[in-house]
Motif scaffolding. Structure first.
Motif, PDB file in Angstrom:
ATOM      1  N   GLU A   1      -2.868  16.659   4.247  1.00 28.81           N
ATOM      2  CA  GLU A   1      -3.773  15.512   4.157  1.00 28.81           C
ATOM      3  C   GLU A   1      -3.376  14.659   2.958  1.00 28.81           C
ATOM      4  N   TYR A   2      -3.410  13.338   3.166  1.00 28.75           N
ATOM      5  CA  TYR A   2      -3.038  12.377   2.125  1.00 28.75           C
ATOM      6  C   TYR A   2      -3.982  11.182   2.220  1.00 28.75           C
ATOM      7  N   VAL A   3      -3.950  10.364   1.183  1.00 27.22           N
ATOM      8  CA  VAL A   3      -4.622   9.066   1.255  1.00 27.22           C
ATOM      9  C   VAL A   3      -3.609   8.015   0.813  1.00 27.22           C
ATOM     10  N   CYS A   4      -3.515   6.941   1.574  1.00 27.09           N
ATOM     11  CA  CYS A   4      -2.613   5.845   1.214  1.00 27.09           C
ATOM     12  C   CYS A   4      -3.477   4.689   0.741  1.00 27.09           C
ATOM     13  N   LEU A   5      -3.118   4.090  -0.399  1.00 30.70           N
ATOM     14  CA  LEU A   5      -3.946   3.005  -0.901  1.00 30.70           C
ATOM     15  C   LEU A   5      -3.113   1.855  -1.441  1.00 30.70           C
ATOM     16  N   ASP A   6      -3.779   0.708  -1.538  1.00 29.45           N
ATOM     17  CA  ASP A   6      -3.162  -0.494  -2.091  1.00 29.45           C
ATOM     18  C   ASP A   6      -4.245  -1.297  -2.798  1.00 29.45           C
ATOM     19  N   CYS A   7      -3.864  -1.910  -3.911  1.00 28.17           N
ATOM     20  CA  CYS A   7      -4.781  -2.771  -4.662  1.00 28.17           C
ATOM     21  C   CYS A   7      -4.245  -4.194  -4.723  1.00 28.17           C
ATOM     22  N   GLU A   8      -5.124  -5.163  -4.584  1.00 28.40           N
ATOM     23  CA  GLU A   8      -4.794  -6.556  -4.895  1.00 28.40           C
ATOM     24  C   GLU A   8      -5.409  -6.838  -6.260  1.00 28.40           C
ATOM     25  N   THR A   9      -4.622  -7.426  -7.156  1.00 26.36           N
ATOM     26  CA  THR A   9      -5.044  -7.584  -8.546  1.00 26.36           C
ATOM     27  C   THR A   9      -4.833  -9.018  -9.032  1.00 26.36           C
ATOM     28  N   THR A  10      -5.423  -9.339 -10.179  1.00 24.69           N
ATOM     29  CA  THR A  10      -5.274 -10.690 -10.733  1.00 24.69           C
ATOM     30  C   THR A  10      -3.906 -10.908 -11.352  1.00 24.69           C
ATOM     31  N   GLY A  11      -3.151  -9.845 -11.577  1.00 25.14           N
ATOM     32  CA  GLY A  11      -1.826  -9.959 -12.176  1.00 25.14           C
ATOM     33  C   GLY A  11      -1.141  -8.611 -12.201  1.00 25.14           C
ATOM     34  N   LEU A  12      -0.087  -8.522 -12.961  1.00 23.36           N
ATOM     35  CA  LEU A  12       0.749  -7.322 -12.953  1.00 23.36           C
ATOM     36  C   LEU A  12       0.659  -6.502 -14.233  1.00 23.36           C
ATOM     37  N   SER A  13      -0.384  -6.728 -15.026  1.00 22.11           N
ATOM     38  CA  SER A  13      -0.562  -5.972 -16.259  1.00 22.11           C
ATOM     39  C   SER A  13      -1.790  -5.067 -16.154  1.00 22.11           C
ATOM     40  N   PRO A  14      -1.597  -3.752 -16.037  1.00 22.90           N
ATOM     41  CA  PRO A  14      -2.757  -2.859 -15.988  1.00 22.90           C
ATOM     42  C   PRO A  14      -3.664  -2.993 -17.211  1.00 22.90           C
ATOM     43  N   ARG A  15      -3.095  -3.416 -18.321  1.00 20.63           N
ATOM     44  CA  ARG A  15      -3.882  -3.511 -19.555  1.00 20.63           C
ATOM     45  C   ARG A  15      -4.872  -4.681 -19.517  1.00 20.63           C
ATOM     46  N   LYS A  16      -4.435  -5.844 -19.017  1.00 21.78           N
ATOM     47  CA  LYS A  16      -5.300  -7.028 -19.106  1.00 21.78           C
ATOM     48  C   LYS A  16      -5.793  -7.574 -17.770  1.00 21.78           C
ATOM     49  N   ASP A  17      -5.170  -7.158 -16.666  1.00 21.12           N
ATOM     50  CA  ASP A  17      -5.575  -7.696 -15.367  1.00 21.12           C
ATOM     51  C   ASP A  17      -6.620  -6.809 -14.700  1.00 21.12           C
ATOM     52  N   GLU A  18      -7.197  -7.329 -13.605  1.00 20.96           N
ATOM     53  CA  GLU A  18      -8.297  -6.646 -12.935  1.00 20.96           C
ATOM     54  C   GLU A  18      -8.003  -6.443 -11.452  1.00 20.96           C
ATOM     55  N   ILE A  19      -8.663  -5.453 -10.877  1.00 19.86           N
ATOM     56  CA  ILE A  19      -8.575  -5.211  -9.437  1.00 19.86           C
ATOM     57  C   ILE A  19      -9.548  -6.147  -8.716  1.00 19.86           C
ATOM     58  N   LEU A  20      -9.058  -6.777  -7.633  1.00 21.27           N
ATOM     59  CA  LEU A  20      -9.898  -7.653  -6.819  1.00 21.27           C
ATOM     60  C   LEU A  20     -10.261  -7.018  -5.477  1.00 21.27           C
ATOM     61  N   SER A  21      -9.377  -6.203  -4.948  1.00 22.06           N
ATOM     62  CA  SER A  21      -9.696  -5.507  -3.695  1.00 22.06           C
ATOM     63  C   SER A  21      -8.892  -4.218  -3.608  1.00 22.06           C
ATOM     64  N   ILE A  22      -9.450  -3.269  -2.876  1.00 22.10           N
ATOM     65  CA  ILE A  22      -8.792  -1.974  -2.660  1.00 22.10           C
ATOM     66  C   ILE A  22      -8.885  -1.639  -1.181  1.00 22.10           C
ATOM     67  N   GLY A  23      -7.747  -1.245  -0.615  1.00 19.93           N
ATOM     68  CA  GLY A  23      -7.729  -0.765   0.755  1.00 19.93           C
ATOM     69  C   GLY A  23      -7.116   0.623   0.780  1.00 19.93           C
ATOM     70  N   ALA A  24      -7.657   1.501   1.590  1.00 22.19           N
ATOM     71  CA  ALA A  24      -7.120   2.867   1.664  1.00 22.19           C
ATOM     72  C   ALA A  24      -7.394   3.444   3.044  1.00 22.19           C
ATOM     73  N   VAL A  25      -6.574   4.425   3.404  1.00 20.63           N
ATOM     74  CA  VAL A  25      -6.727   5.083   4.698  1.00 20.63           C
ATOM     75  C   VAL A  25      -6.301   6.540   4.567  1.00 20.63           C
ATOM     76  N   HIS A  26      -6.946   7.400   5.324  1.00 19.27           N
ATOM     77  CA  HIS A  26      -6.584   8.817   5.333  1.00 19.27           C
ATOM     78  C   HIS A  26      -5.423   9.065   6.287  1.00 19.27           C
ATOM     79  N   ILE A  27      -4.566  10.008   5.912  1.00 21.85           N
ATOM     80  CA  ILE A  27      -3.473  10.480   6.754  1.00 21.85           C
ATOM     81  C   ILE A  27      -3.685  11.984   6.944  1.00 21.85           C
ATOM     82  N   LYS A  28      -3.628  12.412   8.189  1.00 21.70           N
ATOM     83  CA  LYS A  28      -3.845  13.831   8.462  1.00 21.70           C
ATOM     84  C   LYS A  28      -2.990  14.263   9.648  1.00 21.70           C
ATOM     85  N   ASP A  29      -2.265  15.365   9.467  1.00 16.74           N
ATOM     86  CA  ASP A  29      -1.457  15.937  10.559  1.00 16.74           C
ATOM     87  C   ASP A  29      -0.571  14.882  11.227  1.00 16.74           C
TER      88      ASP A  29
END
Length: 210
Positions: free
Chosen positions: A30-58
């Protein structure tokens, strides 16, 4: 040995024991695949705007088990930022607070390994919030699909260039495009990449600890 020590040390820093399940042994296959859309490419100063994820099984993407959420930013997003992530202010009208989004995401992820495309960036972004809310970085193992793709290629020499762009991997693996700059669509497409690559190189799947 060191990874086990690191995991136990990280577990002790957990501020809310409700999330102790993040350290459980993951269920087999079992796994989870995820992706984030963010305001920029700096984890220190930018923010998450959306998150999508889905489960993977067998060896299946479980489409009935998806996660898709918009996150309210602390300030107005710029026009330049919109050109990158294509998320408009109107898309964020019903966005939830970062804390609500991240804690819901943790329930969805559980202790599963996290699959993604340049996943270390997404994990770094999410960890910025988990550090604040529960005291720790996201502890789950991660799997990088671009590394899997690289290892699947038969190179004529060690200097041969391998194109690791998302679109290139999609095309070479014959994955249908679901549309770009949508976190859930990106997560689903990446899931399909992972499953194809795992079947191509099952012995070469690499796990990384965050």
């Amino acid at each position: 040995m060191f990874n086990k020590f690191l995991k136990n040390w990280n577990r002790k820093k957990l501020k809310d024991k409700k999330y102790d399940f993040l350290f459980d042994e993951p269920l087999n296959n079992e796994y989870v695949c995820l992706d984030c859309e963010t305001t920029g490419l700096s984890p220190r100063k930018d923010e998450i705007l959306s998150i999508g994820a889905v489960h993977i099984k067998d060896n299946k993407v479980i489409m009935r088990e998806t996660f898709n959420i918009f996150v309210k930013p602390s300030k107005n997003i710029s026009a330049e930022s919109i050109k990158i992530h294509h998320i408009r202010p109107i898309d964020l009208e019903n966005a939830v607070s970062p804390k609500k989004a991240i804690l819901k995401l943790l329930d969805f992820i559980g202790s599963r390994p996290i699959v993604g495309y340049y996943i270390k960036f997404d994990i770094a972004m999410i960890s910025k919030y988990t550090k604040q809310y529960i005291g720790i970085n996201l502890p789950n193992e991660s799997i990088e699909v671009s590394s899997m793709f690289f290892k699947s290629k038969k190179k004529t020499s060690e200097y041969e260039f391998i194109d690791l762009k998302f679109d290139t991997i999609m095309k070479e693996l014959d994955i249908p495009s679901l549309g770009k700059h949508d976190a859930l669509n990106d997560a689903i497409m990446t899931s399909m990449m992972f499953l194809k690559l795992r079947n191509l190189t099952p012995a070469k799947t690499t796990f990384y600890t965050s």
